[in-house]
Design an enzyme around this catalytic site. Structure first.
Site, PDB file in Angstrom:
ATOM      1  CB  ILE A  63      -2.532  -0.394 -18.396  1.00  7.42           C
ATOM      2  CG1 ILE A  63      -1.637   0.247 -17.340  1.00  7.42           C
ATOM      3  CG2 ILE A  63      -3.271   0.666 -19.198  1.00  7.42           C
ATOM      4  CD1 ILE A  63      -2.353   1.070 -16.322  1.00  7.42           C
ATOM      5  CB  THR A  72       3.812  -3.330 -24.186  1.00  6.27           C
ATOM      6  OG1 THR A  72       4.453  -2.202 -24.797  1.00  6.27           O
ATOM      7  CG2 THR A  72       3.017  -4.092 -25.237  1.00  6.27           C
ATOM      8  CE  LYS A 109       6.450   7.020 -17.672  1.00  7.23           C
ATOM      9  NZ  LYS A 109       5.374   6.171 -17.118  1.00  7.23           N
ATOM     10  CD  GLU A 115      -4.860  13.799 -21.276  1.00 11.67           C
ATOM     11  OE1 GLU A 115      -5.058  14.569 -22.227  1.00 11.67           O
ATOM     12  OE2 GLU A 115      -4.285  14.139 -20.230  1.00 11.67           O
ATOM     13  N   GLY A 165      -1.904  10.492 -15.610  1.00 15.70           N
ATOM     14  CA  GLY A 165      -3.001   9.546 -15.375  1.00 15.70           C
ATOM     15  C   GLY A 165      -4.347  10.141 -15.726  1.00 15.70           C
ATOM     16  N   GLY A 179       2.157  -0.097  -2.394  1.00 12.27           N
ATOM     17  CA  GLY A 179       2.051  -0.262  -3.839  1.00 12.27           C
ATOM     18  C   GLY A 179       2.150   1.052  -4.607  1.00 12.27           C
ATOM     19  CG  ASP A 192       7.482   8.636 -14.121  1.00 15.02           C
ATOM     20  OD1 ASP A 192       7.083   7.800 -14.959  1.00 15.02           O
ATOM     21  OD2 ASP A 192       6.725   9.444 -13.547  1.00 15.02           O
ATOM     22  CE  LYS A 239       4.348  10.224 -15.736  1.00 11.75           C
ATOM     23  NZ  LYS A 239       4.151   9.944 -14.298  1.00 11.75           N
ATOM     24  N   GLY A 267      -2.961   4.707 -11.027  1.00 11.70           N
ATOM     25  CA  GLY A 267      -4.066   3.843 -10.643  1.00 11.70           C
ATOM     26  C   GLY A 267      -4.676   3.253 -11.893  1.00 11.70           C
TER      27      GLY A 267
END
Lengths: 337, 337
Positions: free
Chosen positions: B11, B92, B121, B145, B150, B203, B217, B221, B313
Site C-alpha cells: 500500500i 503498516t 483497520k 476511507e 477499498g 492472490g 475482517d 469494518k 487492490g
C-alpha cells in the site's frame, strides 16, 4: 450560518421543513442553520434575527404568498439578495431554455458575498463556466449536488470521494420518470401511453412530460456532470438526444428474452455526450427498477464505482441541499470534521 | 503539502507510485503533494526538500529496505514522526488483536502536529474513541476511507454526501475474498475448499485466510462504520460473527432455485452488529459478483442509497488514500473547491 431561500415551492418549503424538523439534530452535530430571508413570486421577507420557519411554512400553505408573513421586513428578491447572509439557496423553477431567473439570482448572490447552493438545472446546463468563474472571482463556494440524481450522491462523490481519480466516463439512469415508465412497461406488458398515464396519476410524471420522456432532462444532467466532474465545456446542444416514446412492450419483451432490458441511459465520455434508450444486461448494476437513479463511473484508480439512489422527491432533494449546506458550514467554520 | 509515509509495503509503495505518476495532474488540479519522509521495518528516511519517489520505490524493490535510500537523513520511525510535515499516512500491516504499531504511530502523529490518513483497520476497530479524541484534542484531521471498502466510497460518503441524514442502518458485502469464493461456488458448483484454493492462487485470499473467511475482517469494518458513521461506541467484541466455511454448493443451489443467493453480509443498526451468511434476493442491489464490495445505507431523508466498488487492490486502496489527502489539502488551504 445565515441562509436565504430563493424560491418557496415544493423544494424551498421542503428545505424549510427539514431545517425546522432537524434543528436540534443539526445544532448538536454541526451548528445553527438560521433562515433569515425567504423569497417567492410574491416578493421577499427578511429578518436578521431569523424567520420563524413553522410560521413561514404555515403562511405559505394557507395564503400561497410568503409576503403575508409578518415580523419581517418586506422587500424585493434583489433587495433580499443584497442583505447580509452567508448562503443563498436558489430553488426557483428550472428553465432549460433561458436558465432564468435562477442564473441572475445566483450571479447576484455571489456578487453580494454569498455562497450558493442550488437544485436548479437550467443555469448549470446552460452557463456552467460563467457561474463557476463568477464564484471564483468573488471567492465563494458553489454547490449543486441536488441538480443531478436527487438524493443519489454523484457530483460531490466524484469530486471529493473520488478526488485524484481521473473520471473516464459516466453513464447511468438520471431520470426517475422514464425509468418508472420503462419498468412498468416491462413488468406489466403495457404500452408507453398506459405507463405514462399511470406515472402521471402517481405524480411521477408532469402533465407536460416532454422534458422527461424526450430525454432533455437527462441531457441537462449529463451536461452538468460533463462540466463539473470531467472539466469539459459543454452545453445541451452538444448532446445527441433520443427519448423513450418509440419504445414498445414488444421490444422490451424481445430484449428480455435475450437477457437484456432497455433503459434511457445518459452517457458522457471524452468523445461524446449522448442520451438514448440502450440495451442493458439484466444483471448489470445499471438495471435498477422503478423511479431509482443509478450512475456508473469509470475511473483510473478506483476502476468502476456505482451508486444507486432516489432521483426525486421532496425529502430526497433536500437531502442533497442539506449536505451541501453542511459542507459549506464545515468549510466556513474550518471544522476538522 | 508535506507528507510522511509510515509503512512501505504494497500500500505505502503503491501510494508513492500514484503520487509520482500523477504529480502533474495533482499539481494542476489541486496542489503539490511532497513526500518528505518514508518509514518501513528497516527504519526511516527524511529529507525536508522532498524524497525522490522514483528512486525510493526503486531502492525498496531492489533491496527491500528503504533505509538504503541515500540523499536523506536516516532515523527511527518515531524520530521521523517528530519531524516537520503536514500529514502522516499510516499504512503498516493491520493487527486486529492489538492495533499496534499503527495505533501508537497515529497517536504520536497527532501529538506531533500532523493530520493522519490511514488504511489500517486494527486501531480503528479497537480504539476508535481514543483516536478520535486525540485528533480533536490536537485539532488535527483524521481520515480513514481506505479502511473499509477499498475504492468504494463509504465512510466519507455517509459523513459528507449524506450529511444531515440520520443513518438508520448499513448492510453490505465488505470483504472481496469471501464474495469471490461464494460467487465461484455458485457459478461453477464447486465446494468451499476448491473455491478458496483458487482464490489463493489468484492472490485474492491470503495463505492464512481465516480473518476473511471467518468474518473477522468484515466485523472490523462493521465496527468502524458503526463508530464513524452512526456514532455508536462499539468494538469487535460487540459483533455476532459467523463465517462462510459451512456454506456448501448445495445450499447455494437451493437458494438459487428460490430466487436467492447467499452472501457474507455485515450489518449495523441501532440494535445490533452482525456478520453472517444471509439469503439475498437475486435482483437485490446487494447481489454483486466476484471481488466487488457493496453497501446499502438506510437513511431518513435520502431513504436507501447503494454504492458498489472494488474492495481491494493496490490502486483501488490508493484511490481512497489519495482522496483523503486531497480533502485535507483543500481544507488546510481553505480552498473553495
Amino acid at each position: 450560518m445565515d441562509i436565504i431561500i430563493i424560491g418557496f415551492g415544493t423544494i424551498g418549503k421542503g428545505l424549510a421543513e427539514v431545517l425546522y424538523k432537524k434543528r436540534e439534530y443539526l445544532k448538536k452535530n454541526f451548528g445553527e442553520f438560521r433562515v433569515v430571508g425567504i423569497a417567492d413570486s410574491s416578493g421577499a421577507i427578511y429578518n436578521k434575527e431569523g424567520i420563524d420557519l413553522k410560521k413561514a411554512i404555515d403562511v405559505k400553505e394557507k395564503t400561497k404568498k410568503i409576503i403575508n408573513y409578518n415580523d419581517a421586513e418586506k422587500l424585493s428578491i434583489f433587495e433580499l439578495i443584497e442583505k447580509e447572509a452567508d448562503v443563498a439557496v436558489e430553488v426557483t423553477p428550472s428553465n432549460l431554455e433561458t436558465g432564468e431567473p435562477a442564473k441572475t439570482h445566483i450571479i447576484e448572490s455571489f456578487k453580494n458575498d454569498k455562497h450558493v447552493v442550488t437544485a436548479n438545472k437550467g443555469p448549470l446546463a446552460l452557463f456552467y463556466n460563467e457561474l463557476i468563474k463568477t464564484a471564483e472571482k468573488y471567492n465563494k463556494i458553489f454547490r449543486f449536488e441536488a441538480t443531478v440524481g436527487g438524493a443519489m450522491p454523484i457530483i460531490n462523490l466524484a469530486k471529493e470521494n473520488l478526488a485524484g481519480n481521473e473520471i473516464l466516463s459516466i453513464r447511468g439512469i438520471l431520470n426517475g420518470t422514464t425509468n418508472y415508465i420503462l419498468t412498468k412497461m416491462e413488468e406489466e406488458n403495457v404500452d408507453f401511453e398506459t405507463a405514462l398515464k399511470e406515472a402521471q396519476e402517481l405524480g411521477y410524471a408532469e402533465s407536460n412530460p416532454s422534458q422527461d420522456i424526450d430525454g432533455l432532462d437527462t441531457a441537462a444532467k449529463i451536461v452538468i456532470l460533463a462540466n463539473s466532474i470531467m472539466n469539459l465545456n459543454k452545453t445541451i446542444k452538444d448532446v445527441k438526444i433520443k427519448g423513450i416514446t418509440k419504445i414498445t412492450p414488444e421490444s422490451l419483451f424481445l430484449a428480455n428474452k435475450k437477457g437484456y432490458t432497455i433503459k434511457l441511459i445518459g452517457e458522457v465520455n471524452k468523445k461524446y455526450l449522448i442520451v438514448e434508450p440502450m440495451l442493458i444486461p439484466k444483471y448489470s448494476p445499471l438495471n435498477v427498477k422503478g423511479t431509482l437513479n443509478v450512475a456508473m463511473f469509470e475511473t483510473d484508480l478506483a476502476k468502476e464505482v456505482v451508486v444507486v439512489g432516489r432521483g426525486a422527491g421532496k425529502e430526497e432533494t433536500n437531502s442533497a441541499l442539506l449536505s451541501d449546506l453542511i459542507s459549506i458550514y464545515n468549510r466556513v467554520n474550518n471544522s476538522t470534521k
